[in-house]
Design an enzyme around this catalytic site. Structure first.
Site, PDB file in Angstrom:
ATOM      1  N   LYS A 276      -3.740 -11.210  -6.892  1.00 40.22           N
ATOM      2  CA  LYS A 276      -5.032 -11.549  -6.279  1.00 40.22           C
ATOM      3  C   LYS A 276      -6.135 -10.599  -6.777  1.00 40.22           C
ATOM      4  CE  LYS A 276      -4.817  -8.827  -2.088  1.00 40.22           C
ATOM      5  NZ  LYS A 276      -4.988  -8.639  -0.684  1.00 40.22           N
TER       6      LYS A 276
ATOM      7  N   LYS B 213     -10.040  -5.160  -4.595  1.00 38.96           N
ATOM      8  CA  LYS B 213     -11.007  -4.059  -4.711  1.00 38.96           C
ATOM      9  C   LYS B 213     -10.396  -2.861  -5.425  1.00 38.96           C
ATOM     10  CE  LYS B 213     -13.356  -4.931  -0.358  1.00 38.96           C
ATOM     11  NZ  LYS B 213     -12.895  -4.767   1.012  1.00 38.96           N
TER      12      LYS B 213
ATOM     13  N   LYS C 214       0.833  -1.219   0.000  1.00 34.30           N
ATOM     14  CA  LYS C 214       0.000   0.000   0.000  1.00 34.30           C
ATOM     15  C   LYS C 214       0.859   1.256   0.000  1.00 34.30           C
ATOM     16  CE  LYS C 214      -4.425  -1.680   1.511  1.00 34.30           C
ATOM     17  NZ  LYS C 214      -5.513  -1.663   2.482  1.00 34.30           N
TER      18      LYS C 214
HETATM   19  P1  TYM Z   1     -10.517  -6.797   3.044  1.00 36.38           P
HETATM   20  O1  TYM Z   1     -11.635  -5.825   3.166  1.00 36.38           O
HETATM   21  O2  TYM Z   1      -9.396  -6.466   2.117  1.00 36.38           O
HETATM   22  O3  TYM Z   1     -11.069  -8.202   2.630  1.00 36.38           O
HETATM   23  C1  TYM Z   1     -12.175  -8.799   3.289  1.00 36.38           C
HETATM   24  C2  TYM Z   1     -12.003 -10.304   3.334  1.00 36.38           C
HETATM   25  O4  TYM Z   1     -11.891 -10.837   2.002  1.00 36.38           O
HETATM   26  C3  TYM Z   1     -10.726 -11.640   1.905  1.00 36.38           C
HETATM   27  N1  TYM Z   1     -10.174 -11.488   0.541  1.00 36.38           N
HETATM   28  C4  TYM Z   1      -9.959 -12.505  -0.305  1.00 36.38           C
HETATM   29  N2  TYM Z   1     -10.165 -13.822  -0.191  1.00 36.38           N
HETATM   30  C5  TYM Z   1      -9.867 -14.607  -1.262  1.00 36.38           C
HETATM   31  N3  TYM Z   1      -9.388 -14.113  -2.430  1.00 36.38           N
HETATM   32  C6  TYM Z   1      -9.157 -12.788  -2.582  1.00 36.38           C
HETATM   33  N4  TYM Z   1      -8.697 -12.315  -3.746  1.00 36.38           N
HETATM   34  C7  TYM Z   1      -9.454 -11.912  -1.494  1.00 36.38           C
HETATM   35  N5  TYM Z   1      -9.356 -10.574  -1.314  1.00 36.38           N
HETATM   36  C8  TYM Z   1      -9.799 -10.332  -0.052  1.00 36.38           C
HETATM   37  C9  TYM Z   1      -9.775 -11.101   2.952  1.00 36.38           C
HETATM   38  O5  TYM Z   1      -8.828 -12.071   3.339  1.00 36.38           O
HETATM   39  C10 TYM Z   1     -10.733 -10.755   4.073  1.00 36.38           C
HETATM   40  O6  TYM Z   1     -11.040 -11.887   4.852  1.00 36.38           O
HETATM   41  N6  TYM Z   1      -7.738  -5.935   7.073  1.00 36.38           N
HETATM   42  C11 TYM Z   1      -8.931  -6.615   6.615  1.00 36.38           C
HETATM   43  C12 TYM Z   1     -10.183  -6.247   7.377  1.00 36.38           C
HETATM   44  C13 TYM Z   1     -10.075  -6.419   8.846  1.00 36.38           C
HETATM   45  C14 TYM Z   1     -10.077  -7.639   9.555  1.00 36.38           C
HETATM   46  C15 TYM Z   1      -9.945  -7.292  10.921  1.00 36.38           C
HETATM   47  C16 TYM Z   1     -10.201  -8.971   9.163  1.00 36.38           C
HETATM   48  C17 TYM Z   1      -9.944  -5.417   9.760  1.00 36.38           C
HETATM   49  N7  TYM Z   1      -9.880  -5.944  10.995  1.00 36.38           N
HETATM   50  C18 TYM Z   1      -9.896  -8.264  11.901  1.00 36.38           C
HETATM   51  C19 TYM Z   1     -10.144  -9.932  10.164  1.00 36.38           C
HETATM   52  C20 TYM Z   1     -10.002  -9.588  11.513  1.00 36.38           C
HETATM   53  C21 TYM Z   1      -9.137  -6.261   5.165  1.00 36.38           C
HETATM   54  O7  TYM Z   1      -8.722  -5.221   4.706  1.00 36.38           O
HETATM   55  O8  TYM Z   1      -9.925  -7.135   4.488  1.00 36.38           O
END
Ligand code: TYM
Length: 334
Positions: A197, A200, A115
């Site tokens: 991957k 978003k 990032k």
């Molecule tokens: P975020 O918003 O980027 O993604 C949300 C969830 O989707 C999963 N994910 C994927 N899984 C499979 N293939 C992909 N290409 C893919 N892209 C995203 C992520 O692994 C996630 O489970 N930091 C985290 C949010 C967060 C969080 C937490 C998660 C904040 N606090 C505490 C768990 C526990 C995030 O940005 O996820």
């Protein structure tokens, strides 16, 4: 563990539009856990601040995401669905934990490096301490497991390290969380570059399937998915495009890789891509319909937002009070 029941926390950022990776890697697994665990699922709007946001847009997207959680099958009576910013304990615990986290640990985080490279004009302190806030999210609810896609594994490891360090000094304050990563769909790749991957922040809309895409769009995107030039449907490291499609197909249908290879042994890429597209479109249709229905019911969503924030706040404050006592903050006079 909370009230004698195993507990869990997970969350998603409200930035961008939810894609198939978010669904298959996380949300789809979440809906299976409500009986076994006391579940907390947050729309992590505080995490979104690490990148500049348009305020009106952030508010709209946060509500859409919370509604989508319910549309995807999370029953808000059984799962605590809430906005992170409505529970100040997240920020409070994050500060305490930041004093138990080393700069060197945060420096190693690959997501921070990625990032920071992408937003070189805005490498703010929040981007750097992001994993500490994540640790606070998880530890506030004494989470036994954290259901996420595999890209979050490193963040979970640091959450465990922080919890162990804290417990080592103050006794058993936090449950040490385990990652819960599904067998299929834990890492869905971009349809336009299967070595990256699905994300978003990808600017090419053909790279991702968005949860609100209509069936024609979904099938068109799969038809255009980048694959290799032979025509054999086989899971292999040197065939990342087709392997990604097989992954998606197995995650959606519950079939194994071998079953899938057999089913399409005599098919070409064109037919397989359409089959994957149809399976995904059929899976998403009921979620999309339910989402449209729910957006009409403002009072219901408002009630969920209010009641669940109170519930999350209750449990979060319980942990926070325990932490404050352990570290030596003075007791409140009541
Ligand atoms: P975020 O918003 O980027 O993604 C949300 C969830 O989707 C999963 N994910 C994927 N899984 C499979 N293939 C992909 N290409 C893919 N892209 C995203 C992520 O692994 C996630 O489970 N930091 C985290 C949010 C967060 C969080 C937490 C998660 C904040 N606090 C505490 C768990 C526990 C995030 O940005 O996820």
């Amino acid at each position: 563990m909370l009230d004698g029941k195993k507990s869990l926390f997970s969350g998603m950022q409200a930035t961008g539009t939810l894609h198939l990776g978010n669904y298959l890697g996380a949300l789809k697994n979440w809906v299976t856990l409500e009986d076994e665990y006391q579940c907390f699922y947050s729309v992590v709007d505080m995490h979104s601040m690490t990148i500049r946001q348009n305020p009106a847009e952030l508010r709209r997207k946060a509500r859409a995401l919370l509604t989508l959680y319910i549309a995807a099958g999370l029953n808000p009576e059984k799962n605590c669905i809430y906005y992170q910013s409505h529970v100040p304990a997240h920020a409070e615990l994050s500060w305490v934990l930041s004093c138990f986290t080393y700069m060197g640990e945060l420096n190693r985080m690959t997501q921070y490096k990625d990032k920071a490279a992408k937003h070189a004009d805005n490498i703010n302190a929040g981007l750097f301490t992001y994993p500490v806030l994540m640790a606070a999210d998880i530890l506030l609810f004494q989470s036994d497991v954290v259901p996420v896609g595999s890209d979050q594994k490193q963040h979970l490891e640091i959450a465990r390290d922080i919890a162990e360090r804290f417990n080592g000094i103050y006794g058993d304050v936090f449950t040490i969380p385990e990652p819960y990563i599904g067998k299929a769909g834990a890492r869905i790749m971009s349809l336009q570059d299967p070595t990256k991957k699905m994300s978003k922040s990808d600017e090419n809309p053909n790279a991702s399937i968005y949860l609100m895409d209509d069936p024609d769009t979904i099938i068109r995107k799969f038809k255009r998915a980048i694959t290799d030039s032979d025509n054999e449907i086989r899971y292999s490291e040197d065939k990342p495009g087709i392997s990604n499609l097989i992954d998606i197909y197995t995650a959606v249908t519950g079939k194994t890789i071998e079953e899938t290879e057999k089913e399409f042994a005599s098919a070409g890429y064109g037919d397989f891509k359409i089959a994957v597209g149809e399976a995904v479109a059929n899976m998403l249709k009921p979620i999309q319909d339910r989402y449209q229905e729910l957006t009409q019911d403002k009072a219901y969503i408002d009630k969920v937002i209010k009641e669940n924030a109170e519930k999350a706040g209750y449990y979060a404050n319980k942990t926070l009070r325990k932490v404050h006592k352990k570290i030596g903050f003075p007791e409140r006079i009541r």
